[in-house]
Motif scaffolding. Structure first.
Motif, short mmCIF file in Angstrom:
data_model
loop_
_atom_site.label_atom_id
_atom_site.label_comp_id
_atom_site.label_asym_id
_atom_site.label_seq_id
_atom_site.Cartn_x
_atom_site.Cartn_y
_atom_site.Cartn_z
N TRP A 190 7.52 17.22 3.29
CA TRP A 190 8.39 16.21 3.91
C TRP A 190 7.61 15.36 4.88
N ARG A 191 6.74 15.98 5.71
CA ARG A 191 5.95 15.22 6.68
C ARG A 191 4.99 14.25 6.00
N LEU A 192 4.36 14.69 4.93
CA LEU A 192 3.36 13.85 4.27
C LEU A 192 3.97 12.64 3.58
N ARG A 193 5.30 12.63 3.46
CA ARG A 193 5.94 11.43 2.90
C ARG A 193 5.77 10.23 3.83
N LEU A 194 5.39 10.48 5.07
CA LEU A 194 5.09 9.37 5.97
C LEU A 194 3.88 8.58 5.50
N VAL A 195 2.94 9.25 4.86
CA VAL A 195 1.67 8.62 4.52
C VAL A 195 1.31 8.76 3.05
N HIS A 196 2.22 9.30 2.23
CA HIS A 196 1.88 9.54 0.83
C HIS A 196 3.17 9.56 0.02
N TYR A 225 -1.37 -4.74 12.20
CA TYR A 225 -0.06 -5.40 12.32
C TYR A 225 0.96 -4.83 11.33
N THR A 226 0.54 -3.82 10.59
CA THR A 226 1.48 -3.19 9.66
C THR A 226 2.08 -1.95 10.29
N ARG A 227 2.92 -1.27 9.53
CA ARG A 227 3.55 -0.05 10.03
C ARG A 227 2.66 1.18 9.86
N TRP A 228 1.52 1.02 9.17
CA TRP A 228 0.70 2.18 8.85
C TRP A 228 0.06 2.82 10.07
N PRO A 229 -0.40 2.07 11.08
CA PRO A 229 -0.92 2.76 12.27
C PRO A 229 0.12 3.69 12.90
N TRP A 230 1.35 3.23 13.00
CA TRP A 230 2.40 4.04 13.60
C TRP A 230 2.75 5.24 12.71
N ARG A 231 2.79 5.02 11.42
CA ARG A 231 3.09 6.13 10.51
C ARG A 231 1.98 7.17 10.55
N LEU A 236 -8.07 1.23 20.47
CA LEU A 236 -8.19 0.42 19.26
C LEU A 236 -8.67 1.26 18.07
N ALA A 237 -9.51 2.25 18.37
CA ALA A 237 -10.03 3.09 17.28
C ALA A 237 -9.03 4.14 16.83
N SER A 238 -8.07 4.47 17.67
CA SER A 238 -7.15 5.57 17.34
C SER A 238 -6.34 5.33 16.07
N PRO A 239 -5.80 4.09 15.82
CA PRO A 239 -5.05 3.92 14.57
C PRO A 239 -5.92 4.12 13.34
N PRO A 283 0.82 -1.21 0.00
CA PRO A 283 0.00 0.00 0.00
C PRO A 283 0.85 1.26 0.00
N GLN A 284 0.38 2.25 -0.73
CA GLN A 284 1.09 3.51 -0.84
C GLN A 284 0.46 4.62 -0.01
N THR A 285 -0.78 4.42 0.44
CA THR A 285 -1.50 5.43 1.22
C THR A 285 -2.21 4.75 2.38
N PRO A 286 -2.60 5.50 3.41
CA PRO A 286 -3.33 4.91 4.52
C PRO A 286 -4.65 4.27 4.09
N LEU A 287 -5.32 4.85 3.09
CA LEU A 287 -6.58 4.27 2.64
C LEU A 287 -6.38 2.88 2.07
N GLU A 288 -5.31 2.71 1.30
CA GLU A 288 -5.00 1.37 0.78
C GLU A 288 -4.66 0.42 1.92
N ALA A 289 -3.96 0.92 2.92
CA ALA A 289 -3.60 0.07 4.06
C ALA A 289 -4.83 -0.34 4.86
N LEU A 290 -5.82 0.56 4.96
CA LEU A 290 -7.03 0.25 5.72
C LEU A 290 -7.81 -0.90 5.10
N ARG A 291 -7.64 -1.13 3.81
CA ARG A 291 -8.35 -2.22 3.15
C ARG A 291 -7.75 -3.59 3.45
N GLN A 292 -6.59 -3.57 4.09
CA GLN A 292 -5.97 -4.84 4.46
C GLN A 292 -6.55 -5.34 5.79
#
Length: 453
Positions: A104-110, A22-28, A207-210, A8-17
């Motif tokens: 630069w910051r948005l490179r964390l999620v995009h 268990y991925t790095r996307w919640p932390w990012r 649990l809802a925060s990520p 996944p390249q974006t949080p939305l794509e990661a949410l579909r998993q």
């Protein structure tokens, strides 16, 4: 969307998993929210200084309602205008460094977002004028306002209302057990059993925060992509300019190569053929008259002269030597003399145009004459060349039946492309019944095609 095993390249794509947690996307996503809160806090403090007049007005209004002071009408008008002026004057300047940090910051999620700024002109005032007239600067200013009043508050809500508050509720029994009462909606929780009831609520919030952070990060990334990146039209325009420059460089290279080929043929192969003609002529004179050797030499002598004539035609078509030596005014009369249709020529040039302009206009005239001879039943052609200010104008008019269509393979499209490369244009008028007029306008300057864009 995550397809064909691509990560996944974006949080939305990661949410579909299914294994999102268990991925790095919640932390990012949470890290992006924390960074947004920091950047937004700094931006709010600076923007707040610009809004000081408006804040003062708000305090005056409150005191006026309490009957402490009387509000003056001019303050109601001047103070908001002062805040607005400060915001419009200084806000875009603040938006520039904030936009750099935010990309630069948005490179964390995009994926990386490319800026769309125009190159600043040299000089302080010219550079400021470029910045303040650049649409990208004002889109960044709009993003700055969103960061201060929307993105940063939402990030605060995610981090504190969900993460921090959820962690406090989850650890409520421990806090109460060590003697720290927990204040909750103006009520204090002092016993462990009651505190245990808050544990599930804290777990749900954590649990809802990520998920909330991922959704917020995705919305933030979409806003950043549209406001901090170059407009699609600007990106396309830049790509078209680069394509045009590339084509112009090819034209420059083609023109140089054509001149080299013409020079090599004229100075090399043609001179050798002339020497061969002389040798064959001398050999023919030494051969016995009427003999078979003399006939063979005579035939070879004539064929070589025909070959020289054919080569001269080729050289003339590549780049006429007369055009290179004496210019357009001398080469055009020779060109019209070769036409199968009578041509009335008018050339009004005080000085010689640049070589690349001469070459383009010459071959435009040659192509136009060839089109008239091939595609019309014209009986007469008029060719005129003159200067109009900094523009060299070529007009070719014929008395044919008209109806010329560039899309019908008449060669006009290629002619227009060649003229466009040097910054010129071609105009065509060909009503049914005639006459057909082609007008070519080229900038008469010494700038090469590859330097025009």
């Amino acid at each position: 969307m995550n397809t064909q095993g691509r990560p996944p390249q974006t949080p939305l794509e990661a949410l579909r998993q299914r294994r999102f947690l268990y991925t790095r996307w919640p932390w990012r996503s949470l890290a992006s929210a924390g960074a947004a809160l920091v950047v937004g806090g700094v931006a709010v403090s600076v923007v707040g200084l610009m809004l000081v007049p408006l804040i003062i007005l708000g305090e005056i209004v409150i005191e006026a309602r309490q009957g402490i002071v009387e509000i003056e009408l001019w303050l109601v008008i001047v103070l908001p205008l002062l805040s607005l002026g400060l915001l419009l004057a200084l806000g875009p300047l603040l938006a520039l460094p904030v936009a750099v940090v935010e990309r630069w910051r948005l490179r964390l999620v995009h994926p990386p977002i490319r800026p769309g700024h125009r190159a600043p002109r040299p000089g302080l005032w010219s550079g400021l004028r470029t910045r303040y007239t650049d649409p990208t600067t004002w889109r960044e200013f709009a993003y700055l306002l969103l960061l201060c009043f929307v993105i940063a508050p939402l990030s605060y809500l995610v981090l504190f209302a969900l993460v921090v508050y959820g962690a406090v509720l989850l650890g409520a029994p421990i806090l109460v057990a060590v003697g720290e009462p927990l204040a909750l909606n103006q009520r204090q929780v002092t016993d462990v059993p009651t505190a245990l009831l808050l544990v599930p609520v804290g777990a749900v919030l954590l649990l809802a925060s990520p998920y909330a952070a991922a959704v917020g990060a995705h919305v933030n990334a979409v806003l950043g992509r549209n406001l901090l990146g170059g407009e699609p039209a600007e990106t396309l325009r830049a790509e078209l300019v680069e394509v045009t420059r590339s084509r112009a460089r090819l034209v420059d290279a083609f023109e140089a190569e054509r001149r080299r080929i013409e020079r090599d043929l004229h100075d090399g192969a043609q001179q050798r053929l002339v020497a061969l003609v002389i040798q064959l002529g001398l050999a023919r004179m030494d051969a016995p008259a009427g003999s078979r050797v003399e006939e063979t030499l005579a035939s070879a002598h004539e064929q070589t002269k025909e070959l020289i004539s054919a080569m001269q035609e080729i050289i003339h078509g590549i780049h006429p030597q007369l055009l290179a030596d004496q210019g357009l005014a001398a080469a055009l009369p020779e060109l019209v003399e070769r036409s199968a249709i009578p041509v009335a020529l008018s050339v009004d040039l005080v000085e010689r145009p640049p070589s690349h302009v001469e070459s383009t206009v010459y071959f435009a005239a040659a192509e136009a004459l060839a089109n008239v001879a091939k595609h019309t039943q014209a009986r007469r052609i008029a060719v005129a060349v003159h200067r109009e200010g900094e523009t060299l104008v070529l007009e070719v008019t014929d008395d044919g039946p008209g109806g010329a269509d560039p899309g019908q393979g008449t060669g006009l499209t290629g002619l227009a492309d060649r003229i466009t490369v040097i910054g010129g244009r071609m105009l065509l008028s060909s009503p049914a019944g005639g006459p057909t007029r082609i007008r070519v306008e080229t900038p008469c300057n010494h700038t090469l095609p590859s330097e025009l864009f």
